[in-house]
Scaffold this motif. Structure first.
Motif, PDB file in Angstrom:
ATOM      1  N   ASP A   9      44.409 -10.874  32.468  1.00 19.78           N
ATOM      2  CA  ASP A   9      43.878 -10.494  33.475  1.00 19.78           C
ATOM      3  C   ASP A   9      44.276 -10.567  34.529  1.00 19.78           C
ATOM      4  N   PHE A  10      45.207 -11.869  34.886  1.00 19.56           N
ATOM      5  CA  PHE A  10      45.882 -12.571  35.850  1.00 19.56           C
ATOM      6  C   PHE A  10      47.346 -11.400  35.936  1.00 19.56           C
ATOM      7  N   SER A  11      47.587 -11.457  34.213  1.00 20.24           N
ATOM      8  CA  SER A  11      49.332 -11.015  34.570  1.00 20.24           C
ATOM      9  C   SER A  11      49.815  -9.424  35.378  1.00 20.24           C
ATOM     10  N   ARG A  12      50.426  -9.131  36.023  1.00 23.07           N
ATOM     11  CA  ARG A  12      50.644  -8.436  36.931  1.00 23.07           C
ATOM     12  C   ARG A  12      51.406  -7.232  36.101  1.00 23.07           C
ATOM     13  N   ARG A  13      51.897  -7.701  34.668  1.00 22.95           N
ATOM     14  CA  ARG A  13      52.080  -6.734  33.167  1.00 22.95           C
ATOM     15  C   ARG A  13      50.365  -5.882  32.650  1.00 22.95           C
ATOM     16  N   LYS A  14      50.561  -4.570  32.133  1.00 25.11           N
ATOM     17  CA  LYS A  14      49.859  -3.926  31.833  1.00 25.11           C
ATOM     18  C   LYS A  14      49.755  -4.502  30.058  1.00 25.11           C
ATOM     19  N   ILE A  15      48.499  -5.313  29.396  1.00 26.83           N
ATOM     20  CA  ILE A  15      48.450  -5.612  28.377  1.00 26.83           C
ATOM     21  C   ILE A  15      47.489  -5.365  27.616  1.00 26.83           C
ATOM     22  N   LYS A  16      47.962  -4.959  27.044  1.00 24.12           N
ATOM     23  CA  LYS A  16      46.454  -4.326  24.958  1.00 24.12           C
ATOM     24  C   LYS A  16      46.520  -4.942  25.179  1.00 24.12           C
ATOM     25  N   GLY A  17      45.066  -4.840  24.142  1.00 23.41           N
ATOM     26  CA  GLY A  17      44.460  -5.258  23.175  1.00 23.41           C
ATOM     27  C   GLY A  17      43.863  -6.726  23.766  1.00 23.41           C
ATOM     28  N   LYS A  18      43.550  -7.346  25.126  1.00 26.45           N
ATOM     29  CA  LYS A  18      43.813  -8.413  25.519  1.00 26.45           C
ATOM     30  C   LYS A  18      42.813  -9.393  24.935  1.00 26.45           C
ATOM     31  N   GLU A  19      41.398  -8.560  24.318  1.00 28.83           N
ATOM     32  CA  GLU A  19      40.304  -9.624  23.482  1.00 28.83           C
ATOM     33  C   GLU A  19      40.742 -10.207  22.745  1.00 28.83           C
ATOM     34  N   GLU A  20      41.782  -8.534  21.375  1.00 27.76           N
ATOM     35  CA  GLU A  20      42.314  -9.965  20.414  1.00 27.76           C
ATOM     36  C   GLU A  20      43.183 -10.591  20.556  1.00 27.76           C
ATOM     37  N   LYS A  21      44.161 -10.504  22.041  1.00 31.49           N
ATOM     38  CA  LYS A  21      45.306 -11.450  22.081  1.00 31.49           C
ATOM     39  C   LYS A  21      44.066 -13.003  22.266  1.00 31.49           C
ATOM     40  N   ALA A  22      43.004 -12.834  23.339  1.00 24.71           N
ATOM     41  CA  ALA A  22      42.771 -14.309  23.336  1.00 24.71           C
ATOM     42  C   ALA A  22      41.832 -14.737  22.031  1.00 24.71           C
ATOM     43  N   LEU A  23      41.149 -13.886  21.570  1.00 19.94           N
ATOM     44  CA  LEU A  23      40.497 -14.612  20.056  1.00 19.94           C
ATOM     45  C   LEU A  23      41.831 -14.632  19.178  1.00 19.94           C
ATOM     46  N   GLU A  24      42.859 -14.308  19.165  1.00 16.54           N
ATOM     47  CA  GLU A  24      43.984 -14.936  17.949  1.00 16.54           C
ATOM     48  C   GLU A  24      44.174 -15.906  18.259  1.00 16.54           C
ATOM     49  N   ALA A  25      44.263 -16.776  20.107  1.00 16.29           N
ATOM     50  CA  ALA A  25      44.579 -17.824  20.393  1.00 16.29           C
ATOM     51  C   ALA A  25      43.705 -18.232  20.120  1.00 16.29           C
ATOM     52  N   LEU A  26      42.729 -18.601  20.458  1.00 13.90           N
ATOM     53  CA  LEU A  26      40.753 -18.999  19.599  1.00 13.90           C
ATOM     54  C   LEU A  26      41.110 -19.801  18.603  1.00 13.90           C
ATOM     55  N   GLU A  27      41.786 -18.547  17.456  1.00  8.63           N
ATOM     56  CA  GLU A  27      42.100 -19.081  16.320  1.00  8.63           C
ATOM     57  C   GLU A  27      43.074 -19.709  15.740  1.00  8.63           C
ATOM     58  N   LYS A  28      44.052 -19.504  16.243  1.00 10.60           N
ATOM     59  CA  LYS A  28      45.001 -21.176  16.303  1.00 10.60           C
ATOM     60  C   LYS A  28      44.203 -22.203  16.591  1.00 10.60           C
ATOM     61  N   VAL A  29      43.280 -22.185  17.730  1.00  8.75           N
ATOM     62  CA  VAL A  29      43.367 -24.022  18.064  1.00  8.75           C
ATOM     63  C   VAL A  29      41.837 -23.736  16.679  1.00  8.75           C
ATOM     64  N   ASP A  30      41.046 -23.445  15.940  1.00  5.69           N
ATOM     65  CA  ASP A  30      39.856 -22.908  14.949  1.00  5.69           C
ATOM     66  C   ASP A  30      38.676 -23.061  16.626  1.00  5.69           C
ATOM     67  N   MET A  31      38.593 -22.268  17.284  1.00  2.00           N
ATOM     68  CA  MET A  31      37.578 -22.348  18.088  1.00  2.00           C
ATOM     69  C   MET A  31      36.864 -20.737  18.813  1.00  2.00           C
ATOM     70  N   GLU A  32      37.545 -20.063  17.127  1.00  2.00           N
ATOM     71  CA  GLU A  32      36.733 -18.657  17.758  1.00  2.00           C
ATOM     72  C   GLU A  32      35.283 -18.573  17.372  1.00  2.00           C
ATOM     73  N   GLU A  33      34.890 -19.560  16.410  1.00  2.00           N
ATOM     74  CA  GLU A  33      33.433 -19.131  16.163  1.00  2.00           C
ATOM     75  C   GLU A  33      32.972 -19.400  17.546  1.00  2.00           C
ATOM     76  N   MET A  34      33.346 -19.621  18.222  1.00  2.00           N
ATOM     77  CA  MET A  34      33.033 -20.217  19.327  1.00  2.00           C
ATOM     78  C   MET A  34      32.908 -19.827  21.132  1.00  2.00           C
ATOM     79  N   ALA A  35      33.594 -18.824  21.166  1.00  2.00           N
ATOM     80  CA  ALA A  35      34.435 -18.095  22.245  1.00  2.00           C
ATOM     81  C   ALA A  35      33.211 -17.564  23.010  1.00  2.00           C
ATOM     82  N   ASP A  36      31.913 -17.386  22.688  1.00  2.00           N
ATOM     83  CA  ASP A  36      31.142 -16.800  23.563  1.00  2.00           C
ATOM     84  C   ASP A  36      30.211 -18.090  23.725  1.00  2.00           C
ATOM     85  N   CYS A  37      30.564 -19.212  23.630  1.00  2.00           N
ATOM     86  CA  CYS A  37      29.586 -20.727  24.385  1.00  2.00           C
ATOM     87  C   CYS A  37      30.195 -20.971  25.613  1.00  2.00           C
ATOM     88  N   PRO A  38      29.543 -20.711  27.097  1.00  2.00           N
ATOM     89  CA  PRO A  38      30.528 -21.245  27.937  1.00  2.00           C
ATOM     90  C   PRO A  38      30.281 -22.855  27.757  1.00  2.00           C
TER      91      PRO A  38
END
Ligand SMILES: Nc1ncnc2c1ncn2[C@@H]1O[C@H](COP(=O)(O)OP(=O)(O)OP(=O)(O)O)[C@@H](O)[C@H]1O
Ligand SMILES: [Mg+2]
Length: 229
Positions: free
Chosen positions: A110-139
């Motif tokens: 969100d802070f990036s000056r570049r236009k980034i497509k598919g932010k949520e997918e990218k974030a979920l991908e990163a969460l998957e790499k640390v095995d946290m995708e299932e808890m993505a929506d937990c505060p």
């Protein structure tokens, strides 16, 4: 990639409680290196990582990141450098506790000056790499220390940074998760990322191609102590 010359860092400069946290620091880290920083508590490891991440300034010497001098930059400029080429895992995670893991990981995008497509997918991908995708929506304030740490790692890698600086990234993790995170860093390093990991875990340090020891605010080199004897 990183070049530090005669760096000195004093906390509370010109005050009674002035404290020199780093001195005579000379360090070069090339593109694609994977280095561990080790040293006792209070040695200055986090201080050095914060300076390398353009999160803190220093008093003497020079720090070049990608051949550009980083010194006395206004916060906006420092924030841009961080966002564009650095991923940092802070020792205390520095997550926004009320946000979900996904929202935290999306922040660098969100802070990036570049236009980034598919932010949520990218974030979920990163969460998957640390095995946290299932808890993505937990505060975040409902997560354990180790889960928070993995969210912090996902946030550091989501923007595909050239340099990853990780301060005790496995400090809150069990052996299994710790091993997975090490594998993740090794993989990112194989992809060409420059990685610096502060760690107390000697088995992690040994897997890095280079070990840098800090003692009392100085880089310790065995040769040096030998010649001084
Ligand atoms: N904001 C600050 N103001 C004053 N002194 C500080 C500050 N931050 C760190 N220090 C001091 O600088 C020294 C180095 O601290 P630093 O956090 O870099 O150590 P560290 O090697 O990361 O230790 P640890 O392994 O416990 O995380 C310590 O003596 C600490 O008390
Ligand atoms: Mg520290």
């Amino acid at each position: 990639m990183i070049q530090i010359r005669n760096l000195k860092k004093v906390y509370n400069r010109n005050q009674k409680n002035a404290y020199t946290a780093l001195r005579n620091v000379n360090l070069q880290i090339s593109k694609g290196e994977m280095a561990a920083i080790i040293g006792k508590s209070g040695a200055g490891k986090s201080t050095l990582i914060h300076i390398m991440a353009c999160m803190d300034d220093y008093d003497e010497g020079e720090y070049f990141l990608k051949k550009k001098l980083v010194k006395g930059l206004p916060e906006r400029k420092a924030a841009r450098i961080r966002n564009e080429c650095i991923g940092i895992v802070m020792q205390d995670f520095a997550l926004v506790e009320e946000f979900t893991g996904l929202e935290n990981v999306m922040m660098p995008l969100d802070f990036s000056r570049r236009k980034i497509k598919g932010k949520e997918e990218k974030a979920l991908e990163a969460l998957e790499k640390v095995d946290m995708e299932e808890m993505a929506d937990c505060p975040v304030n409902e997560l354990s220390g180790g889960q928070k740490q993995r969210i912090a790692i996902a946030r550091a890698i989501v923007n595909n940074p050239d340099v990853i600086l990780a301060d005790e990234p496995t400090g809150a993790l069990d052996t299994e998760n710790s091993g997975r995170i090490l594998e993740l860093f090794l993989e990112l390093n194989r992809e060409g990322k420059t990685i610096v990991i502060v760690t107390h875990d000697i088995s992690i340090a040994k897997r890095c191609k280079r070990i840098i020891e800090i003692r009392d605010g100085e880089i310790f080199t065995p040769e040096k102590s030998f010649s001084q004897k």
